[in-house]
Design a protein around this motif. Sequence first.
Motif, short mmCIF file in Angstrom:
data_model
loop_
_atom_site.label_atom_id
_atom_site.label_comp_id
_atom_site.label_asym_id
_atom_site.label_seq_id
_atom_site.Cartn_x
_atom_site.Cartn_y
_atom_site.Cartn_z
N VAL A 246 25.20 -18.81 7.36
CA VAL A 246 26.41 -19.33 6.74
C VAL A 246 26.39 -18.96 5.25
CG1 VAL A 246 27.78 -21.37 6.20
CG2 VAL A 246 26.55 -21.23 8.40
N ILE A 247 27.40 -18.25 4.80
CA ILE A 247 27.52 -17.79 3.42
C ILE A 247 28.72 -18.47 2.78
CG2 ILE A 247 27.88 -15.78 1.94
CD1 ILE A 247 26.59 -14.08 4.15
N VAL A 248 28.52 -18.96 1.55
CA VAL A 248 29.60 -19.65 0.83
C VAL A 248 30.36 -18.65 -0.03
CG1 VAL A 248 30.17 -21.53 -0.74
CG2 VAL A 248 28.21 -21.76 0.80
N LYS A 249 31.68 -18.64 0.09
CA LYS A 249 32.53 -17.78 -0.73
C LYS A 249 33.15 -18.60 -1.87
CE LYS A 249 35.37 -16.51 2.46
NZ LYS A 249 36.50 -15.81 3.14
N ASN A 250 33.50 -17.88 -2.94
CA ASN A 250 34.20 -18.48 -4.09
C ASN A 250 33.42 -19.65 -4.73
OD1 ASN A 250 36.46 -16.72 -3.73
ND2 ASN A 250 37.18 -18.07 -2.07
N MET A 251 32.12 -19.54 -4.72
CA MET A 251 31.28 -20.61 -5.29
C MET A 251 31.17 -20.42 -6.80
SD MET A 251 29.65 -23.16 -4.05
CE MET A 251 28.71 -24.47 -4.83
N PRO A 252 31.51 -21.46 -7.62
CA PRO A 252 31.34 -21.33 -9.07
C PRO A 252 29.87 -21.05 -9.43
CG PRO A 252 32.67 -23.25 -8.52
CD PRO A 252 32.10 -22.74 -7.23
N SER A 253 29.66 -20.35 -10.52
CA SER A 253 28.31 -19.94 -10.89
C SER A 253 27.42 -21.13 -11.28
CB SER A 253 28.35 -18.94 -12.06
OG SER A 253 29.02 -19.53 -13.18
N ASP A 254 28.04 -22.23 -11.72
CA ASP A 254 27.23 -23.38 -12.13
C ASP A 254 27.09 -24.41 -11.02
OD1 ASP A 254 29.87 -24.07 -12.12
OD2 ASP A 254 29.73 -25.41 -13.86
N TYR A 322 28.08 -30.30 4.35
CA TYR A 322 27.63 -29.62 3.13
C TYR A 322 27.24 -30.64 2.05
CZ TYR A 322 32.32 -30.78 1.54
OH TYR A 322 33.46 -31.47 1.19
N ILE A 323 26.44 -30.14 1.14
CA ILE A 323 26.08 -30.88 -0.08
C ILE A 323 26.29 -29.94 -1.25
CG2 ILE A 323 24.24 -31.97 -1.39
CD1 ILE A 323 22.96 -32.83 1.21
N ILE A 324 27.00 -30.44 -2.28
CA ILE A 324 27.23 -29.63 -3.50
C ILE A 324 26.25 -30.08 -4.58
CG2 ILE A 324 28.91 -29.01 -5.28
CD1 ILE A 324 31.12 -29.47 -3.23
N GLU A 325 25.64 -29.09 -5.20
CA GLU A 325 24.67 -29.37 -6.25
C GLU A 325 25.15 -28.77 -7.58
OE1 GLU A 325 20.47 -29.37 -3.82
OE2 GLU A 325 21.26 -27.45 -4.56
N GLN A 326 24.86 -29.50 -8.66
CA GLN A 326 25.13 -28.96 -9.99
C GLN A 326 23.92 -28.15 -10.44
OE1 GLN A 326 28.07 -29.73 -11.91
NE2 GLN A 326 27.34 -28.08 -13.26
N ARG A 327 24.14 -26.95 -10.85
CA ARG A 327 23.03 -26.10 -11.30
C ARG A 327 22.87 -26.24 -12.81
NH1 ARG A 327 23.96 -20.47 -7.92
NH2 ARG A 327 23.30 -21.26 -5.87
N HIS A 328 21.65 -26.34 -13.24
CA HIS A 328 21.38 -26.44 -14.68
C HIS A 328 21.39 -25.05 -15.28
CE1 HIS A 328 20.43 -30.68 -14.33
NE2 HIS A 328 19.62 -30.40 -13.28
N GLN A 329 22.20 -24.92 -16.33
CA GLN A 329 22.27 -23.62 -17.03
C GLN A 329 21.05 -23.47 -17.92
OE1 GLN A 329 24.50 -21.31 -16.49
NE2 GLN A 329 25.62 -22.61 -15.02
N PRO A 330 20.41 -22.35 -17.99
CA PRO A 330 19.24 -22.12 -18.84
C PRO A 330 19.63 -22.16 -20.31
CG PRO A 330 19.91 -20.06 -17.81
CD PRO A 330 20.75 -21.16 -17.18
#
Length: 330
Positions: A246-254, A322-330
Motif C-alpha cells: 500500500v503506497i500513499v499518494k499526495n502525502m505532505p512532506s512533514d 490508517y494513522i497519521i504522524e507528524q514528522r519532525h523537521q531537522p
Amino acid sequence: MGLIRQVSGIFRRIYDALSSARGKEVLLFMLFLLISYVFWLLLTLNNEVQEDMDVPVELVDVPDSVTIITDVPQVIKVSVRDKGSSLMKYRMGGTKVMKINWGDYILTDNKFLVSRADLSSRVRDYFGTGSQVVTVSPDSLRLNYTTSPGRRVVVKVVADLQPSFGNIISGPICTNVDSVLLYSVKDLPHSLVSVETVPIVRGGLTDTTVITARIEPIAGVKMVPDQVTVTVPVEPLIARKQYAPVIVKNMPSDMGMITFPSRIEVSYLVPMSMYNDELYDVNAYVDYNDVRRSVNGKLPVTLSLLPEFYHNTEMSPDSVEYIIEQRHQP
C-alpha cells in the motif's frame, strides 16, 4: 459342445417348420413370387423407360494462363429414354466423365461457349445412338474467363466469438492464408484492397477451435482460394493471487502515514499458459486527500494499471485503516 447343440436345435426347428404343411405352402408361395419377379424384370428390361441421370463434366486442356471466372457445373442433368436393359448396363458399368476440350469451343471476348446444339450432340454421343435424350440441364455452357494476372488482397475475418464461462480467447485469431487472389474479366476497382469472410458466430467455446469460413462473394469476381481456415485460440482461466504494498499518494512532506494492513491481497484469473510466468508488479494506492472525506477511519484502495490478461481482479481488503504522524523537521 453346448453351442453346437444350440445351432443344431435351431436348424432342426427350421427344417421341421418347412417340412410341415404350412411350411410347404409358404415355400411354394415364395417360389411363385420369385418367378413373377423374374418375369417382371425381364419385361421391364425389354421395355423403354425414361430415367433422370447425372453426367459428370470435366474441362480438359485448359491453358495455365486461363482462369475461369464462372463456376463450371460438376454434372449435367439428363433425362434419357431407352430400353431398361441398356440403362441398367449404363448404371452398372459406372458413370463415365464427359470430357470437353477447351480448344474445341473457345471464343473471343473472354467467353467460352458450348452451344445448345453442341451440348445436346455431345450428350447423345455419350449415351449412344439407341438412346433418346429428352432434356438436358443446363442446356448449354457459358463461361467467362480471363488471362490477366490476379490481384492479391488482404483477408479480414468478420466474427462474433464468445468463450464459455471460465475460458478466454487467449491470442490473435489466425487464418491459414492472409490474402487471396482476385480475378475478373473487367478491371477491379483500385479501392478493392481487402475482402471479408462471411460472418462467423460462435458461442460457448471451451477449447481452441478451427472453423472453415467462406469469403464473402463479389459478383463477377473469382477468388482463389474462396475459403479460409480460421483458428481461434481458447484456453481456461486459472486463479492466481499476489500481495501488493500500500503506497500513499499526495502525502505532505512533514506528515507520515501508516496503513493497516500495509499490503493487500490481489486475486485474479490468468490464462493457463501464463500461470507460471513471472509476477507483474502490482501496487495498491491510497490518497492522503481522501482523509478529509473519511467518515469511518478508513481509506479506499485503488490498484495500479494491470496487464490486459488479468481478469476478474479483486482485492482484499478494499480499504485500510490508517494513522497519521507528524514528522519532525531537522
